[in-house]
Design a protein around this motif. Structure first.
Motif, PDB file in Angstrom:
ATOM      1  N   ASN A   1       0.833  -1.205   0.000  1.00  0.00           N
ATOM      2  CA  ASN A   1       0.000   0.000   0.000  1.00  0.00           C
ATOM      3  C   ASN A   1       0.869   1.257   0.000  1.00  0.00           C
ATOM      4  O   ASN A   1       0.502   2.262  -0.606  1.00  0.00           O
ATOM      5  N   ALA A   2       2.000   1.203   0.662  1.00  0.00           N
ATOM      6  CA  ALA A   2       2.916   2.353   0.678  1.00  0.00           C
ATOM      7  C   ALA A   2       3.403   2.650  -0.745  1.00  0.00           C
ATOM      8  O   ALA A   2       3.442   3.810  -1.166  1.00  0.00           O
ATOM      9  N   ALA A   3       3.752   1.617  -1.496  1.00  0.00           N
ATOM     10  CA  ALA A   3       4.197   1.802  -2.881  1.00  0.00           C
ATOM     11  C   ALA A   3       3.051   2.330  -3.746  1.00  0.00           C
ATOM     12  O   ALA A   3       3.272   3.178  -4.623  1.00  0.00           O
ATOM     13  N   ARG A   4       1.854   1.878  -3.482  1.00  0.00           N
ATOM     14  CA  ARG A   4       0.702   2.356  -4.252  1.00  0.00           C
ATOM     15  C   ARG A   4       0.456   3.848  -3.999  1.00  0.00           C
ATOM     16  O   ARG A   4       0.080   4.576  -4.922  1.00  0.00           O
ATOM     17  N   ILE A   5       0.664   4.284  -2.770  1.00  0.00           N
ATOM     18  CA  ILE A   5       0.538   5.723  -2.447  1.00  0.00           C
ATOM     19  C   ILE A   5       1.522   6.510  -3.308  1.00  0.00           C
ATOM     20  O   ILE A   5       1.165   7.541  -3.896  1.00  0.00           O
ATOM     21  N   LEU A   6       2.767   6.042  -3.371  1.00  0.00           N
ATOM     22  CA  LEU A   6       3.788   6.732  -4.171  1.00  0.00           C
ATOM     23  C   LEU A   6       3.421   6.717  -5.648  1.00  0.00           C
ATOM     24  O   LEU A   6       3.601   7.720  -6.349  1.00  0.00           O
ATOM     25  N   ASP A   7       2.902   5.598  -6.138  1.00  0.00           N
ATOM     26  CA  ASP A   7       2.454   5.512  -7.528  1.00  0.00           C
ATOM     27  C   ASP A   7       1.383   6.566  -7.806  1.00  0.00           C
ATOM     28  O   ASP A   7       1.438   7.274  -8.820  1.00  0.00           O
ATOM     29  N   ASN A   8       0.415   6.674  -6.910  1.00  0.00           N
ATOM     30  CA  ASN A   8      -0.687   7.628  -7.091  1.00  0.00           C
ATOM     31  C   ASN A   8      -0.204   9.070  -7.081  1.00  0.00           C
ATOM     32  O   ASN A   8      -0.826   9.935  -7.698  1.00  0.00           O
TER      33      ASN A   8
END
Length: 157
Positions: free
Chosen positions: A4-11
């Motif tokens: 989820n942390a990586a997804r935040i950065l992606d977004n």
């Protein structure tokens, strides 16, 4: 593995690199994690959970080779006194296990305080939200994603 942390950065459109490392039943110290991900300990930041007497829970993000100065965190957070939370509270408060705590995509949006030395480096590493995986990124991007306040947090010898 995307967290989820990586997804935040992606977004947010933030560039980062995921660096896995082997883990076992023993908790690895930040210096050991640093060696496994190929960075010096001062560039691998650990996220600690604290509770202040006035403002409640906050996250302190400090270099792997540093020790959190609780008085400095209290000054930064507007508290008279702060203490690290008990290990049994880490998962209920953050949704993460010890060794995998990150300020990104936590259970609740706590204030984040990042040691000011982070900006000295082209890249820093923080937990990706699980043991065995670090996110390597530019400190300015981490500040933006976590909405961290930069301040002195490490005890000076």
């Amino acid at each position: 593995m995307k967290t989820n942390a990586a997804r935040i950065l992606d977004n947010l459109g933030i560039d980062y690199e995921l660096r896995p490392y082997p883990v076992d039943a023993e908790h690895l110290k930040a210096a050991e994690v640093a060696a496994l991900v190929g960075l010096p300990p001062e560039q691998v930041f650990k996220t600690l959970i604290a509770r202040g007497d006035r403002n409640g829970v906050c996250l302190a993000v400090v270099p792997g080779d540093g020790h959190l100065d609780l008085k400095a965190l209290a000054r930064a957070s507007g508290d008279r006194r702060v203490e690290l939370v008990a290990l049994r509270e880490v998962t209920p408060l953050t949704g993460y296990v010890r060794g995998g705590v990150t300020a990104l995509a936590g259970k609740k949006d706590y204030p984040v305080y990042l040691d000011e030395t982070a900006i000295l480096y082209e890249q820093i590493a923080v937990s990706a939200g699980t043991r065995g995986l670090q996110i390597v990124l530019h400190p300015d991007d981490y500040v933006r994603a976590s909405r961290a306040a930069l301040c002195p947090l490490v005890q000076v010898a």
